[in-house]
Design a protein around this motif. Sequence first.
Motif, short mmCIF file in Angstrom:
data_model
loop_
_atom_site.label_atom_id
_atom_site.label_comp_id
_atom_site.label_asym_id
_atom_site.label_seq_id
_atom_site.Cartn_x
_atom_site.Cartn_y
_atom_site.Cartn_z
N ARG A 22 0.70 -0.94 -0.14
CA ARG A 22 -0.20 0.20 -0.39
C ARG A 22 0.68 1.49 0.26
NH1 ARG A 22 -2.95 -2.13 4.39
NH2 ARG A 22 -3.91 -3.42 3.49
N GLY A 23 1.85 1.56 1.05
CA GLY A 23 3.05 2.72 0.97
C GLY A 23 3.83 2.74 -0.43
N LEU A 24 3.80 1.71 -1.14
CA LEU A 24 4.51 1.92 -2.64
C LEU A 24 3.33 2.05 -3.77
CD1 LEU A 24 6.45 -1.83 -2.18
CD2 LEU A 24 7.92 0.30 -2.44
N ALA A 25 2.23 2.06 -3.24
CA ALA A 25 1.10 2.19 -4.01
C ALA A 25 0.76 3.69 -4.18
CB ALA A 25 0.08 1.51 -4.46
N GLU A 26 1.05 4.01 -2.94
CA GLU A 26 0.84 5.08 -2.78
C GLU A 26 1.99 6.52 -3.23
OE1 GLU A 26 0.15 5.62 2.11
OE2 GLU A 26 -1.77 4.69 1.14
N SER A 27 3.98 6.22 -3.25
CA SER A 27 4.27 6.63 -3.66
C SER A 27 4.59 6.42 -4.86
CB SER A 27 5.59 5.91 -2.75
OG SER A 27 5.96 4.71 -3.63
N GLY A 28 3.47 6.33 -5.81
CA GLY A 28 3.62 6.03 -7.05
C GLY A 28 3.48 5.00 -7.81
N VAL A 29 4.23 3.44 -7.40
CA VAL A 29 4.90 2.21 -8.08
C VAL A 29 3.73 1.48 -8.59
CG1 VAL A 29 5.61 0.32 -7.38
CG2 VAL A 29 6.30 2.01 -6.49
N LYS A 30 3.93 1.41 -9.80
CA LYS A 30 2.21 0.67 -10.44
C LYS A 30 2.42 -0.85 -10.34
CE LYS A 30 0.98 4.36 -12.47
NZ LYS A 30 0.60 4.78 -13.90
N GLU A 31 3.90 -1.91 -10.65
CA GLU A 31 4.34 -2.77 -10.72
C GLU A 31 4.56 -3.65 -9.67
OE1 GLU A 31 5.41 -4.17 -14.27
OE2 GLU A 31 7.37 -4.89 -13.33
N ILE A 32 4.33 -4.28 -8.40
CA ILE A 32 5.06 -5.33 -7.75
C ILE A 32 5.29 -6.32 -8.46
CG2 ILE A 32 4.83 -6.03 -5.70
CD1 ILE A 32 4.04 -3.70 -4.72
N THR A 33 6.40 -6.71 -7.61
CA THR A 33 7.23 -7.91 -7.98
C THR A 33 7.60 -8.19 -6.67
OG1 THR A 33 8.37 -7.68 -10.02
CG2 THR A 33 9.13 -9.57 -8.38
N LEU A 34 6.78 -9.70 -6.48
CA LEU A 34 6.98 -10.42 -5.72
C LEU A 34 7.75 -11.26 -5.37
CD1 LEU A 34 3.05 -11.20 -4.61
CD2 LEU A 34 3.76 -9.14 -3.71
N LEU A 35 8.52 -11.61 -4.48
CA LEU A 35 10.54 -12.41 -4.45
C LEU A 35 10.17 -13.32 -2.95
CD1 LEU A 35 13.21 -9.72 -4.20
CD2 LEU A 35 11.78 -11.37 -5.99
N GLY A 36 10.67 -14.43 -3.26
CA GLY A 36 11.40 -15.73 -2.52
C GLY A 36 12.04 -16.38 -3.06
N GLN A 37 12.71 -17.06 -2.72
CA GLN A 37 13.49 -18.66 -3.33
C GLN A 37 11.80 -19.20 -3.89
OE1 GLN A 37 15.26 -17.35 -0.47
NE2 GLN A 37 16.97 -16.70 -2.32
N ASN A 38 11.43 -19.51 -3.08
CA ASN A 38 9.83 -20.61 -4.04
C ASN A 38 8.79 -19.54 -3.19
OD1 ASN A 38 9.32 -22.74 -4.49
ND2 ASN A 38 9.67 -24.24 -2.67
N VAL A 39 8.00 -18.57 -4.10
CA VAL A 39 7.38 -17.75 -3.72
C VAL A 39 5.88 -18.59 -3.54
CG1 VAL A 39 8.26 -15.16 -3.99
CG2 VAL A 39 6.98 -16.93 -5.60
#
Length: 468
Positions: free
Chosen positions: A214-231
């Motif tokens: 949510r914080g990223l969206a408020e700062s203008g981010v449009k694309e999020i990549t969820l990261l993990g070794q085995n998401v």
Amino acid sequence: MNPTIEKLAGLAEVTVAMRRVKALTEKARPRYHIETFGCQMNVHDSEKLAGMLEQMGYTGAKRAGEADLILMNTCCVREHAESRAFGHLGAFADNKRENPSLVVAVCGCMMQQKDVALRVKQRFPFVDIIFGTHNLHRFPLMLLRVLENRVRVFEVHGEAGGVVEGLPVRRRKGAKAFVTIMQGCTNFCTYCIVPHVRGPERSRDIDNILSEARGLAESGVKEITLLGQNVNAYGKDLMHGPGFAELLWGVAEIDGIERIRFMTCHPKDVSDALIEAMAGCEKVCRHIHLPVQSGSTAILRAMNRKYTKEDYLALAGRMKDAVPGLEITTDIIVGFPGETREDFDETLDLVRRAGFSAAFTFMYSPRKGTPAAKLADRVEKAVKKERLLELNALVAGMTARENEAYVGRTERVLVEGVRESDGERLCYGRTHASKTVCFTGGAAPGDIALVTVTHTRELSLHGKQAEV
Ligand code: SF4
């Protein structure tokens, strides 16, 4: 002590250390330079280290020669990355000679291996701080000890511990951001060092992930990549916790987030719920990176991958049927110990039938400390090279044919940047699936532009912005 209380107490100590470093360096306005090796997880760890440094009053320097603190975040997944890191580290000796007050720190997966960390300590006496992946959050405490007492600090923790929340993060400005959703891996593929250095799977609490998104969206981010070794194993270690599909739906509810990507997945953990989320949720990109590693069931068994060639092909087919336009990319290792020509032919056959959009291919190289490193029946280097070339030619042909099919189509491209080339304004970004596109037009970074593909070049698509 209760682990949560212990963590909170630890974080309070870290906050105090950050304040003290800031007070010590206030007048000097020091600069830092971070060099990162390896995967996106390491890139994101470096963003956290940069966040802590900026909170302590440091500002970024483009070159190591301009910095008062050099931090090298290492990777040990491939032999090449390790030797590159050692070469780089040696070069910092000159920086230290020129500026004796320079602080040099080394961290990351390579340092989580105690024997390697000890080698670095002995071979590179100018290195001030060495720490592993499990105690990254304690970096301000280590830095404080160096600045106050001018001692060398060596901290490599054997136990992974929980996920530490609330660290500051310094992300590059732009429309895209990484969010780590879990750490570690419990799969123990026989060639892989990750579970040994990153510890078992530990999922973050979903509320913390959503509030970060949510914080990223408020700062203008449009694309999020969820990261993990085995998401796609997300949540399996949480008592009655949500699974990965629920997380995707949760992120999709956030206004302002237009696209969701994730990596990396293990084929054995792809659930029906994940396929449904990919098919039903417009914001989830039509792309999955699904490492297959080999097309031979015998080799897959030796790799401890927990699926057969047929399982993988059935899964890829099921996903493509359910998610129209899905692009699958993969990782493949050639020359695993015991791989015969017949095994390799099975890999070529799987590649032809799975319809990959791209593949990252590697020659097997043993990683010390993994079960596969002890296997006899090594494949000769010349044979591995030959197989790699053959596989690469097959994949390149498939990628080129898939790219050709885009010519004439109009795609929605999230613009990541703009540059000038031969007096022309060129924008670049990615399709909703996984293609990189370069195009002429007036779009700005962060826009989702309609682009008509006019031609292809090597691995990318080229075109012009369509009239709306
Ligand atoms: S799934 Fe296998 S290859 Fe991937 S990080 Fe875990 S052990 Fe390594």
